[in-house]
Design an enzyme around this catalytic site. Structure first.
Site, PDB file in Angstrom:
ATOM      1  CD  GLU A  12      53.683  29.773  71.600  1.00 15.83           C
ATOM      2  OE1 GLU A  12      53.841  28.774  70.867  1.00 15.83           O
ATOM      3  OE2 GLU A  12      54.040  29.810  72.808  1.00 15.83           O
ATOM      4  N   GLY A  78      59.893  24.163  66.594  1.00 17.22           N
ATOM      5  CA  GLY A  78      61.167  24.176  65.895  1.00 17.22           C
ATOM      6  C   GLY A  78      61.187  23.122  64.805  1.00 17.22           C
ATOM      7  CB  ILE A 149      65.894  20.643  69.633  1.00 14.49           C
ATOM      8  CG1 ILE A 149      65.253  19.657  70.611  1.00 14.49           C
ATOM      9  CG2 ILE A 149      66.851  19.919  68.683  1.00 14.49           C
ATOM     10  CD1 ILE A 149      66.228  18.946  71.516  1.00 14.49           C
ATOM     11  CG  MET A 168      59.846  22.641  74.640  1.00  9.52           C
ATOM     12  SD  MET A 168      60.754  24.027  75.385  1.00  9.52           S
ATOM     13  CE  MET A 168      61.127  23.347  77.009  1.00  9.52           C
ATOM     14  CD  GLU A 169      54.907  24.007  75.134  1.00 11.85           C
ATOM     15  OE1 GLU A 169      55.832  24.513  75.795  1.00 11.85           O
ATOM     16  OE2 GLU A 169      54.852  24.047  73.883  1.00 11.85           O
ATOM     17  CG  ASP A 192      63.487  27.219  66.140  1.00 13.40           C
ATOM     18  OD1 ASP A 192      64.120  26.150  66.233  1.00 13.40           O
ATOM     19  OD2 ASP A 192      62.477  27.464  66.817  1.00 13.40           O
TER      20      ASP A 192
END
Length: 226
Positions: A12, A78, A149, A168-169, A192
């Site tokens: 990333e 996501g 998720i 998640m961050e 996603d």
């Protein structure tokens, strides 16, 4: 002006560090901080590892050791909103934890007035303006948690927070920036969606989504500090 750029993984951050110049790398707390510049702007870029604690460690070091004046989180996310497609990009307006009880932040340190960390309005405006010609870039709410998720848990997150996407961050960085009164924003591109979900979709689209997030960032840097 010195800007901190944080992503979760090497994949990333790599499209951005490839565009940097005059890079020097230093290591602290098992993280590699790449000092350099982009288009004459001083930047410190790194990947912090997955999860909000790793992101928080990176953010605090950026603030304490490098005295960055802004932090921008980039990378993938996501999609929660069903209208989002692979590669669509969300600029954070607000950020929250989706797996932390509300009173943890409002009744205890840092005694917030709400559960939402507000991204810096001028940063959000600048990033949005630089990408105004791209209809796949939008502004909205991002939520952060410690689990990937897929379908399970999606409806509960929508009901409680109504976000565009989940990662998640970002809330870890937002939390540190709030405590240090440092402006932050996030740029997250969808790897996603509710229609293409799970680890398979993530693996398939992660590189493309990461590159899109960096393009959105670069458009901003190319215009904001000229």
């Amino acid at each position: 002006m010195c800007i901190g750029i944080v992503a979760a993984t090497k994949a990333e951050i790599a499209p951005f560090t490839a565009a940097m110049r005059n890079i020097e790398t230093e290591e602290y707390s098992m993280l590699k901080f790449h000092k350099g510049n982009y288009a004459g702007i001083d930047v410190i870029a790194l990947f912090c590892g997955v999860c909000r604690v790793n992101a928080a460690i990176a953010a605090q070091i950026l603030i304490d050791r490098y005295q960055v004046e802004q932090i921008i989180v980039i990378g993938v996310a996501g999609a929660i909103n069903p209208d989002l497609q692979i590669g669509d990009t969300v600029i954070s307006s607000q950020v929250a934890y989706h797996d932390v009880a509300d009173e943890i932040l409002t009744q205890y340190h840092p005694w917030m007035e709400s559960i939402y960390f507000t991204a810096d309005p001028s940063l959000v405006h600048g990033i949005s303006l630089a990408n105004a010609d791209d209809p796949s870039v939008m502004t909205g709410r991002i939520v952060t948690g410690e689990s990937f998720i897929d379908q399970e848990g999606r409806e509960e997150i929508i009901e409680r927070y109504d976000p565009l996407c989940v990662d998640m961050e970002t809330a870890g960085v937002a939390h540190v920036c709030y405590a240090n009164t440092v402006p932050f924003a996030a740029i997250r591109s969808m790897s996603d969606t509710p229609h293409e979900s799970g680890s398979g979709a993530f693996e398939k689209y992660c590189k493309t989504a990461a590159e899109k997030s960096v393009r959105v960032l670069i458009r901003y840097l190319d215009t904001a500090y000229r």
